[in-house]
Write a protein that holds these residues in place. Structure first.
Motif, PDB file in Angstrom:
ATOM      1  N   ILE A   8      -8.725   5.398   2.946  1.00  0.00           N
ATOM      2  CA  ILE A   8      -7.475   5.835   3.571  1.00  0.00           C
ATOM      3  C   ILE A   8      -7.794   6.598   4.854  1.00  0.00           C
ATOM      4  O   ILE A   8      -8.594   7.538   4.854  1.00  0.00           O
ATOM      5  CB  ILE A   8      -6.660   6.698   2.603  1.00  0.00           C
ATOM      6  N   VAL A   9      -7.136   6.200   5.956  1.00  0.00           N
ATOM      7  CA  VAL A   9      -7.427   6.771   7.272  1.00  0.00           C
ATOM      8  C   VAL A   9      -6.717   8.117   7.420  1.00  0.00           C
ATOM      9  O   VAL A   9      -5.551   8.277   7.028  1.00  0.00           O
ATOM     10  CB  VAL A   9      -6.970   5.798   8.387  1.00  0.00           C
ATOM     11  N   ASN A  10      -7.470   9.099   7.965  1.00  0.00           N
ATOM     12  CA  ASN A  10      -6.909  10.425   8.270  1.00  0.00           C
ATOM     13  C   ASN A  10      -6.314  11.126   7.047  1.00  0.00           C
ATOM     14  O   ASN A  10      -5.384  11.929   7.176  1.00  0.00           O
ATOM     15  CB  ASN A  10      -5.836  10.320   9.366  1.00  0.00           C
ATOM     16  N   PHE A  11      -6.832  10.820   5.877  1.00  0.00           N
ATOM     17  CA  PHE A  11      -6.265  11.434   4.674  1.00  0.00           C
ATOM     18  C   PHE A  11      -6.453  12.951   4.683  1.00  0.00           C
ATOM     19  O   PHE A  11      -5.538  13.696   4.327  1.00  0.00           O
ATOM     20  CB  PHE A  11      -6.923  10.834   3.431  1.00  0.00           C
ATOM     21  N   VAL A  63      -0.493  16.200  -2.913  1.00  0.00           N
ATOM     22  CA  VAL A  63      -1.673  15.383  -2.633  1.00  0.00           C
ATOM     23  C   VAL A  63      -1.944  14.434  -3.790  1.00  0.00           C
ATOM     24  O   VAL A  63      -2.183  13.235  -3.604  1.00  0.00           O
ATOM     25  CB  VAL A  63      -2.895  16.284  -2.364  1.00  0.00           C
ATOM     26  N   PHE A  64      -1.887  14.996  -4.998  1.00  0.00           N
ATOM     27  CA  PHE A  64      -2.133  14.156  -6.172  1.00  0.00           C
ATOM     28  C   PHE A  64      -1.089  13.056  -6.290  1.00  0.00           C
ATOM     29  O   PHE A  64      -1.410  11.895  -6.558  1.00  0.00           O
ATOM     30  CB  PHE A  64      -2.111  15.012  -7.442  1.00  0.00           C
ATOM     31  N   SER A  65       0.176  13.407  -6.085  1.00  0.00           N
ATOM     32  CA  SER A  65       1.244  12.419  -6.210  1.00  0.00           C
ATOM     33  C   SER A  65       1.073  11.300  -5.185  1.00  0.00           C
ATOM     34  O   SER A  65       1.261  10.119  -5.501  1.00  0.00           O
ATOM     35  CB  SER A  65       2.601  13.110  -6.022  1.00  0.00           C
ATOM     36  N   MET A  66       0.670  11.650  -3.985  1.00  0.00           N
ATOM     37  CA  MET A  66       0.496  10.656  -2.931  1.00  0.00           C
ATOM     38  C   MET A  66      -0.644   9.689  -3.283  1.00  0.00           C
ATOM     39  O   MET A  66      -0.478   8.460  -3.207  1.00  0.00           O
ATOM     40  CB  MET A  66       0.191  11.372  -1.613  1.00  0.00           C
ATOM     41  N   ILE A 105      -0.477   5.471  -4.555  1.00  0.00           N
ATOM     42  CA  ILE A 105      -1.191   4.413  -3.822  1.00  0.00           C
ATOM     43  C   ILE A 105      -2.246   3.756  -4.714  1.00  0.00           C
ATOM     44  O   ILE A 105      -2.312   2.526  -4.827  1.00  0.00           O
ATOM     45  CB  ILE A 105      -1.834   5.003  -2.551  1.00  0.00           C
ATOM     46  N   PHE A 106      -3.059   4.555  -5.357  1.00  0.00           N
ATOM     47  CA  PHE A 106      -4.144   3.989  -6.157  1.00  0.00           C
ATOM     48  C   PHE A 106      -3.632   3.278  -7.407  1.00  0.00           C
ATOM     49  O   PHE A 106      -4.243   2.305  -7.868  1.00  0.00           O
ATOM     50  CB  PHE A 106      -5.142   5.082  -6.535  1.00  0.00           C
ATOM     51  N   GLY A 165     -12.782  10.293  -3.922  1.00  0.00           N
ATOM     52  CA  GLY A 165     -11.921  11.029  -3.007  1.00  0.00           C
ATOM     53  C   GLY A 165     -10.745  10.169  -2.596  1.00  0.00           C
ATOM     54  O   GLY A 165      -9.907   9.785  -3.424  1.00  0.00           O
ATOM     55  N   ASP A 166     -10.690   9.818  -1.299  1.00  0.00           N
ATOM     56  CA  ASP A 166      -9.594   8.983  -0.802  1.00  0.00           C
ATOM     57  C   ASP A 166     -10.044   7.541  -0.591  1.00  0.00           C
ATOM     58  O   ASP A 166      -9.396   6.791   0.136  1.00  0.00           O
ATOM     59  CB  ASP A 166      -9.043   9.552   0.511  1.00  0.00           C
ATOM     60  N   ALA A 167     -11.155   7.134  -1.220  1.00  0.00           N
ATOM     61  CA  ALA A 167     -11.655   5.758  -1.107  1.00  0.00           C
ATOM     62  C   ALA A 167     -11.523   5.053  -2.460  1.00  0.00           C
ATOM     63  O   ALA A 167     -11.661   5.663  -3.515  1.00  0.00           O
ATOM     64  CB  ALA A 167     -13.106   5.749  -0.647  1.00  0.00           C
ATOM     65  N   TYR A 168     -11.272   3.752  -2.394  1.00  0.00           N
ATOM     66  CA  TYR A 168     -11.071   2.922  -3.585  1.00  0.00           C
ATOM     67  C   TYR A 168     -12.113   1.812  -3.578  1.00  0.00           C
ATOM     68  O   TYR A 168     -12.314   1.132  -2.563  1.00  0.00           O
ATOM     69  CB  TYR A 168      -9.660   2.330  -3.555  1.00  0.00           C
TER      70      TYR A 168
END
Length: 441
Positions: free
Chosen positions: A249-252, A264-267, A271-272, A291-294
């Motif tokens: 995710i860009v600029n997370f 943050v968790f809800s967002m 998505i995930f 983190g913010d990578a899948y």
């Protein structure tokens, strides 16, 4: 019988015998029921014998009740259920024969010895079939003894009118049959209750096992979970051909700075969770989130092989997944409320896969293919899907790409990559290959 649960609560819970704890309530209940019924009937018999003038036999029911009461008090004080049980059965066995011998014969006593059958019947229900044989043998032995001495005692038998003797025969048969029936019925009801409790416990255990199974399958791929359940301590496999994808995710970090932890968790969860659904739809394996990578992969099924030129189309499936993830964030703002974007990298080649650690273990991938996918992801731009040479060669006839680019990657030097634009228009020879891969069970 409805008052038995209350009576059971009054009995000691300590037990010096090796009886199983689950059998104790049933044993106590049967003993209380047999004691109460036999004691109550003996009072009636005492009154009838007293009216007939048979004083000795009339006193025996009184003695019988006193002995039962003394044994019960001894159990309440000492808590030895085995001793209490065996003494009670002994009284049930001996006292009817003693009363019959006091009256002189089978006929004079109207078959009073029939009451002794309560001992072996009770033994079957309380101590088991094996040990009950001894009680039944003792009952038969006392009947044989009564038969032998019957002639000798007949001369001293009390004169009992035939109609009274017939009445007592009837009463003894009815009472003994009724007591045996009630005891067997009580034992059967308790057994059914125990069976029901076992079935309920089994259902709960099965539900918990299914829940644990689902949780395990949420952490590990199905074949790996099966191997782990079979007790394999080390799970590490080499795969000659796997397609690995990272979605970042860009600029997370910048977006998350102004949000609460719950936001943050809800967002991320929205998505995930949607990415999970897409991965399942395309028959691919989610590996983990970092983190913010899948991270997801295709080609990790047991038996995956390049033998005979056979290979599932997991590389095309992972390309379709990357396109679907990117397009979803661009159009579905119920999921992507912050209008976030992703950059995605795909690499294809050999990997090592295995379960790491003993506590809170995870299934992970290692190797140059994983490093390549990760690094070309980091070099991408928002909304961009970049693939390595191996992935491009496999997909170039079905997907559109930009011309090759050369990027300097850390630890690898100059590397040729391609940017995936989308699927080509479906052609007859594709045979519907644009459809998502079948969902795995």
């Amino acid at each position: 019988m409805s008052s038995l649960p209350g009576l059971l609560d009054l009995l000691p819970q300590t037990e010096a015998s090796p009886l199983k704890s689950q059998e104790m309530p049933r044993t106590k209940g049967l003993l209380l029921l047999a004691t109460g019924l036999a004691g109550g009937v003996s009072v009636v018999w005492y009154g009838l014998y007293w009216l007939l003038g048979v004083r000795f036999s009339a006193l025996l029911p009184v003695v019988f009740n006193l002995l039962l009461a003394v044994n019960l008090l001894g159990y309440l004080k000492g808590g030895n259920l085995v001793l209490f049980r065996n003494v009670q059965l002994g009284f049930f066995l001996v006292m009817p024969f003693a009363a019959q011998w006091g009256m002189g014969s089978f006929v004079a006593a109207s078959g009073l010895c029939l009451w002794g059958v309560l001992a072996p019947v009770g033994a079957i229900m309380l101590v088991g079939v094996g040990q009950s044989v001894a009680w039944f043998a003792a009952y038969l032995a006392l009947i044989l003894i009564s038969g032998v001495v019957d002639y000798a005692l007949a001369g001293h038998a009390h004169a009992v009118p035939a109609e009274v003797s017939g009445l007592f025969f009837t009463l003894n048969l009815i009472a003994v049959s009724a007591l045996v029936f009630l005891l067997l019925r009580f034992a059967s009801v308790e057994r059914e209750r125990t069976q029901q409790r076992l079935e309920d416990a089994h259902r709960l255990l099965q539900a918990e096992q299914d829940r644990s199974e689902r949780l395990l399958l949420n952490v590990l791929p199905g074949p790996i979970a099966e191997r782990l359940k079979r007790g394999n301590q080390t799970i590490a496999d080499g795969f000659a051909d796997v397609s690995v994808m990272f979605a970042d995710i860009v600029n997370f970090t910048h977006v998350a700075e102004g949000l609460s932890p719950q936001q943050v968790f809800s967002m991320l969860n929205r998505i995930f969770s949607t990415f999970d659904e897409l991965a399942q739809q395309y028959g691919l394996e989610k590996i983990k989130t970092i983190g913010d990578a899948y991270m997801a992969a295709g080609g990790l099924d047991e038996g995956n092989s390049l033998a005979e030129g056979l290979r599932p189309d997991y590389t095309a499936a992972i390309a379709d997944l990357a396109l679907a993830m990117r397009d979803l964030l661009h159009r579905d703002f119920d999921v992507n409320r912050r209008h976030l974007d992703v950059r995605i990298g795909i690499g294809t080649g050999p990997v090592v896969a295995g379960v790491v650690g003993k506590n809170k273990f995870i299934y992970d991938l290692w190797g140059d293919t994983v490093n390549t996918a990760s690094r070309i992801t980091g070099e991408g731009q928002p909304g961009m899907i970049q693939v390595d040479e191996a992935t491009y060669q496999r997909l170039r006839d079905r997907f559109d790409f930009t011309p090759p680019l050369t990027l300097p990657l850390k630890g690898k030097g100059d590397t040729v990559i391609y940017r995936l634009l989308g699927r080509q228009a479906a052609r007859p020879e594709d045979n519907g290959s644009a459809e998502p891969a079948p969902q795995r069970a």
